[in-house]
Design a protein around this motif. Structure first.
Motif, PDB file in Angstrom:
ATOM      1  N   ILE A 286      22.917 -29.959 -12.380  1.00  0.00           N
ATOM      2  CA  ILE A 286      23.952 -30.940 -12.742  1.00  0.00           C
ATOM      3  C   ILE A 286      23.744 -31.442 -14.169  1.00  0.00           C
ATOM      4  O   ILE A 286      24.690 -31.553 -14.953  1.00  0.00           O
ATOM      5  CB  ILE A 286      23.952 -32.110 -11.752  1.00  0.00           C
ATOM      6  N   ALA A 287      22.482 -31.749 -14.507  1.00  0.00           N
ATOM      7  CA  ALA A 287      22.176 -32.229 -15.857  1.00  0.00           C
ATOM      8  C   ALA A 287      22.511 -31.165 -16.904  1.00  0.00           C
ATOM      9  O   ALA A 287      23.018 -31.483 -17.988  1.00  0.00           O
ATOM     10  CB  ALA A 287      20.701 -32.620 -15.952  1.00  0.00           C
ATOM     11  N   THR A 288      22.240 -29.906 -16.592  1.00  0.00           N
ATOM     12  CA  THR A 288      22.563 -28.804 -17.512  1.00  0.00           C
ATOM     13  C   THR A 288      24.071 -28.712 -17.726  1.00  0.00           C
ATOM     14  O   THR A 288      24.543 -28.571 -18.868  1.00  0.00           O
ATOM     15  CB  THR A 288      22.030 -27.471 -16.954  1.00  0.00           C
ATOM     16  N   ALA A 289      24.834 -28.807 -16.643  1.00  0.00           N
ATOM     17  CA  ALA A 289      26.292 -28.754 -16.741  1.00  0.00           C
ATOM     18  C   ALA A 289      26.822 -29.916 -17.574  1.00  0.00           C
ATOM     19  O   ALA A 289      27.688 -29.738 -18.450  1.00  0.00           O
ATOM     20  CB  ALA A 289      26.912 -28.772 -15.348  1.00  0.00           C
ATOM     21  N   LEU A 290      26.289 -31.112 -17.342  1.00  0.00           N
ATOM     22  CA  LEU A 290      26.715 -32.288 -18.109  1.00  0.00           C
ATOM     23  C   LEU A 290      26.362 -32.131 -19.589  1.00  0.00           C
ATOM     24  O   LEU A 290      27.130 -32.546 -20.466  1.00  0.00           O
ATOM     25  CB  LEU A 290      26.055 -33.548 -17.551  1.00  0.00           C
ATOM     26  N   SER A 291      25.202 -31.541 -19.859  1.00  0.00           N
ATOM     27  CA  SER A 291      24.783 -31.323 -21.241  1.00  0.00           C
ATOM     28  C   SER A 291      25.775 -30.445 -21.987  1.00  0.00           C
ATOM     29  O   SER A 291      26.156 -30.742 -23.135  1.00  0.00           O
ATOM     30  CB  SER A 291      23.389 -30.689 -21.258  1.00  0.00           C
ATOM     31  N   PHE A 292      26.234 -29.373 -21.344  1.00  0.00           N
ATOM     32  CA  PHE A 292      27.212 -28.492 -21.985  1.00  0.00           C
ATOM     33  C   PHE A 292      28.578 -29.165 -22.107  1.00  0.00           C
ATOM     34  O   PHE A 292      29.297 -28.948 -23.083  1.00  0.00           O
ATOM     35  CB  PHE A 292      27.318 -27.172 -21.214  1.00  0.00           C
ATOM     36  N   VAL A 293      28.933 -30.004 -21.136  1.00  0.00           N
ATOM     37  CA  VAL A 293      30.209 -30.734 -21.209  1.00  0.00           C
ATOM     38  C   VAL A 293      30.170 -31.734 -22.355  1.00  0.00           C
ATOM     39  O   VAL A 293      31.131 -31.858 -23.135  1.00  0.00           O
ATOM     40  CB  VAL A 293      30.497 -31.459 -19.877  1.00  0.00           C
ATOM     41  N   PHE A 294      29.054 -32.464 -22.489  1.00  0.00           N
ATOM     42  CA  PHE A 294      28.947 -33.515 -23.497  1.00  0.00           C
ATOM     43  C   PHE A 294      28.689 -32.975 -24.903  1.00  0.00           C
ATOM     44  O   PHE A 294      29.236 -33.491 -25.885  1.00  0.00           O
ATOM     45  CB  PHE A 294      27.814 -34.484 -23.129  1.00  0.00           C
ATOM     46  N   PHE A 295      27.842 -31.936 -25.012  1.00  0.00           N
ATOM     47  CA  PHE A 295      27.383 -31.490 -26.330  1.00  0.00           C
ATOM     48  C   PHE A 295      27.735 -30.047 -26.666  1.00  0.00           C
ATOM     49  O   PHE A 295      27.529 -29.616 -27.800  1.00  0.00           O
ATOM     50  CB  PHE A 295      25.857 -31.658 -26.431  1.00  0.00           C
TER      51      PHE A 295
ATOM     52  N   SER B 101      16.457 -36.142 -15.310  1.00  0.00           N
ATOM     53  CA  SER B 101      17.248 -35.259 -16.173  1.00  0.00           C
ATOM     54  C   SER B 101      18.684 -35.751 -16.383  1.00  0.00           C
ATOM     55  O   SER B 101      19.179 -35.792 -17.515  1.00  0.00           O
ATOM     56  CB  SER B 101      17.251 -33.837 -15.618  1.00  0.00           C
ATOM     57  N   ILE B 102      19.362 -36.137 -15.315  1.00  0.00           N
ATOM     58  CA  ILE B 102      20.753 -36.594 -15.447  1.00  0.00           C
ATOM     59  C   ILE B 102      20.802 -37.898 -16.239  1.00  0.00           C
ATOM     60  O   ILE B 102      21.643 -38.067 -17.135  1.00  0.00           O
ATOM     61  CB  ILE B 102      21.397 -36.774 -14.058  1.00  0.00           C
ATOM     62  N   ALA B 103      19.903 -38.826 -15.922  1.00  0.00           N
ATOM     63  CA  ALA B 103      19.875 -40.107 -16.628  1.00  0.00           C
ATOM     64  C   ALA B 103      19.620 -39.919 -18.118  1.00  0.00           C
ATOM     65  O   ALA B 103      20.220 -40.605 -18.959  1.00  0.00           O
ATOM     66  CB  ALA B 103      18.804 -41.009 -16.013  1.00  0.00           C
ATOM     67  N   TRP B 104      18.753 -38.966 -18.485  1.00  0.00           N
ATOM     68  CA  TRP B 104      18.425 -38.729 -19.891  1.00  0.00           C
ATOM     69  C   TRP B 104      19.613 -38.128 -20.633  1.00  0.00           C
ATOM     70  O   TRP B 104      19.892 -38.504 -21.781  1.00  0.00           O
ATOM     71  CB  TRP B 104      17.203 -37.841 -20.001  1.00  0.00           C
ATOM     72  N   VAL B 105      20.323 -37.209 -19.997  1.00  0.00           N
ATOM     73  CA  VAL B 105      21.509 -36.612 -20.632  1.00  0.00           C
ATOM     74  C   VAL B 105      22.561 -37.696 -20.890  1.00  0.00           C
ATOM     75  O   VAL B 105      23.182 -37.738 -21.962  1.00  0.00           O
ATOM     76  CB  VAL B 105      22.091 -35.476 -19.761  1.00  0.00           C
ATOM     77  N   PHE B 106      22.756 -38.593 -19.943  1.00  0.00           N
ATOM     78  CA  PHE B 106      23.701 -39.692 -20.137  1.00  0.00           C
ATOM     79  C   PHE B 106      23.232 -40.631 -21.252  1.00  0.00           C
ATOM     80  O   PHE B 106      24.043 -41.118 -22.050  1.00  0.00           O
ATOM     81  CB  PHE B 106      23.891 -40.485 -18.840  1.00  0.00           C
ATOM     82  N   ALA B 107      21.923 -40.875 -21.313  1.00  0.00           N
ATOM     83  CA  ALA B 107      21.385 -41.749 -22.368  1.00  0.00           C
ATOM     84  C   ALA B 107      21.590 -41.131 -23.747  1.00  0.00           C
ATOM     85  O   ALA B 107      21.840 -41.842 -24.731  1.00  0.00           O
ATOM     86  CB  ALA B 107      19.910 -42.026 -22.112  1.00  0.00           C
ATOM     87  N   LEU B 108      21.488 -39.801 -23.851  1.00  0.00           N
ATOM     88  CA  LEU B 108      21.723 -39.122 -25.125  1.00  0.00           C
ATOM     89  C   LEU B 108      23.202 -39.160 -25.506  1.00  0.00           C
ATOM     90  O   LEU B 108      23.542 -39.304 -26.679  1.00  0.00           O
ATOM     91  CB  LEU B 108      21.244 -37.672 -25.037  1.00  0.00           C
ATOM     92  N   ARG B 109      24.065 -39.031 -24.502  1.00  0.00           N
ATOM     93  CA  ARG B 109      25.513 -39.039 -24.766  1.00  0.00           C
ATOM     94  C   ARG B 109      26.007 -40.427 -25.126  1.00  0.00           C
ATOM     95  O   ARG B 109      26.902 -40.591 -25.961  1.00  0.00           O
ATOM     96  CB  ARG B 109      26.256 -38.514 -23.526  1.00  0.00           C
ATOM     97  N   PHE B 110      25.430 -41.437 -24.513  1.00  0.00           N
ATOM     98  CA  PHE B 110      25.835 -42.827 -24.762  1.00  0.00           C
ATOM     99  C   PHE B 110      24.618 -43.611 -25.252  1.00  0.00           C
ATOM    100  O   PHE B 110      23.990 -44.345 -24.478  1.00  0.00           O
ATOM    101  CB  PHE B 110      26.410 -43.452 -23.487  1.00  0.00           C
ATOM    102  N   PRO B 111      24.242 -43.447 -26.520  1.00  0.00           N
ATOM    103  CA  PRO B 111      23.007 -44.047 -27.044  1.00  0.00           C
ATOM    104  C   PRO B 111      22.993 -45.575 -27.009  1.00  0.00           C
ATOM    105  O   PRO B 111      21.924 -46.182 -27.156  1.00  0.00           O
ATOM    106  CB  PRO B 111      22.964 -43.517 -28.490  1.00  0.00           C
ATOM    107  N   GLN B 112      24.164 -46.190 -26.837  1.00  0.00           N
ATOM    108  CA  GLN B 112      24.194 -47.646 -26.729  1.00  0.00           C
ATOM    109  C   GLN B 112      23.659 -48.131 -25.382  1.00  0.00           C
ATOM    110  O   GLN B 112      23.405 -49.326 -25.196  1.00  0.00           O
ATOM    111  CB  GLN B 112      25.624 -48.174 -26.946  1.00  0.00           C
ATOM    112  N   ILE B 113      23.502 -47.205 -24.445  1.00  0.00           N
ATOM    113  CA  ILE B 113      22.946 -47.516 -23.131  1.00  0.00           C
ATOM    114  C   ILE B 113      21.529 -46.946 -23.073  1.00  0.00           C
ATOM    115  O   ILE B 113      21.309 -45.777 -23.380  1.00  0.00           O
ATOM    116  CB  ILE B 113      23.798 -46.907 -21.996  1.00  0.00           C
ATOM    117  N   SER B 114      20.572 -47.761 -22.665  1.00  0.00           N
ATOM    118  CA  SER B 114      19.178 -47.328 -22.681  1.00  0.00           C
ATOM    119  C   SER B 114      18.873 -46.347 -21.547  1.00  0.00           C
ATOM    120  O   SER B 114      19.595 -46.268 -20.546  1.00  0.00           O
ATOM    121  CB  SER B 114      18.243 -48.537 -22.570  1.00  0.00           C
TER     122      SER B 114
END
Length: 223
Positions: free
Chosen positions: A173-182, A43-56
């Motif tokens: 953590i992934a949920t919190a990051l999702s709201f911070v990023f998006f 979950s955390i890795a996927w949220v980061f991948a969505l936020r930074f699409p240049q990173i796989s």
């Protein structure tokens, strides 16, 4: 009389581990591409991948697993043995096959709920099958499980209980990051909850009805 050449048992164990990790990665990719969320451990890795699409997705997954190994080192200290760094080699293979799986499934992005649900459930089954193949040989724990094992050693709590708490913490953590990023929930959903609930049950079912490569050679034990 022709002699049958048998693969050494250790080679079977290593092959089961590597194939299992590749199958796991495909299951996670299928769950993710079903557009209902991803697996808790990813979950955390996927949220980061969505936020930074240049990173796989594979790269963010590798980075997340490096963090898990660091957590093991901090928890175990002197009890963390150098051989456990092999977890990083296993993670590299898993991350590479995850990126390959995401590429293979690039065409799959269903809008209909029926197709999403089929993709999610099939992905959970494939993920469970991969877990069985990975765990059965008893070789190397992947960092996510290694971190839970380290927590168990330190706290003396049950592995299953800690695993649930660990997965829930990752989702939070992934949920919190999702709201911070998006500013909204992105990359997580009902599929994340379903994967958390049913994957373990499917693993138990498969272990009862299928044979996987064991840590010891049955032929050797029979002698």
């Amino acid at each position: 009389m022709q002699r049958t050449i048998r693969m050494p048992h250790i080679a079977k164990r290593v092959l089961s581990l590597l194939v299992g990790l590749a199958v796991e990665s495909f299951g996670i990719a299928l769950i993710t591409k079903s557009n209902l969320g991803t697996s808790p451990i990813s979950s955390i890795a996927w949220v980061f991948a969505l936020r930074f699409p240049q990173i796989s997705f594979g790269v963010t997954t590798f980075a997340m697993n490096v963090a898990f190994v660091v957590l093991e080192i901090l928890l175990l200290r002197r009890d963390f043995h150098p051989i456990q760094f092999l977890q990083l080699a296993v993670t590299f293979w898993f991350s590479a096959t995850l990126d390959a799986s995401m590429m293979l499934l690039a065409w799959f992005s269903p809008d209909a709920w029926r197709l999403r649900t089929i993709g999610l459930l099939l992905g959970c089954f494939i993920l469970a099958l991969g877990i069985c193949m990975e765990v059965a040989p008893g070789l190397i724990m992947v960092p996510g499980e290694g971190a839970v094992r380290a927590l168990q050693i330190v706290t003396k709590a049950r592995f299953g209980t800690l695993k649930v708490c660990f997965d829930v913490s990752l989702i939070v953590i992934a949920t919190a990051l999702s709201f911070v990023f998006f500013g909204r929930l992105n990359g997580l959903g009902i599929g994340t909850v379903v994967a958390a609930v049913i994957t373990g049950q499917i693993v138990n079912f498969l272990n009862r009805h299928m044979r996987f490569v064991a840590p010891t050679d049955p032929a050797q034990k029979a002698r």
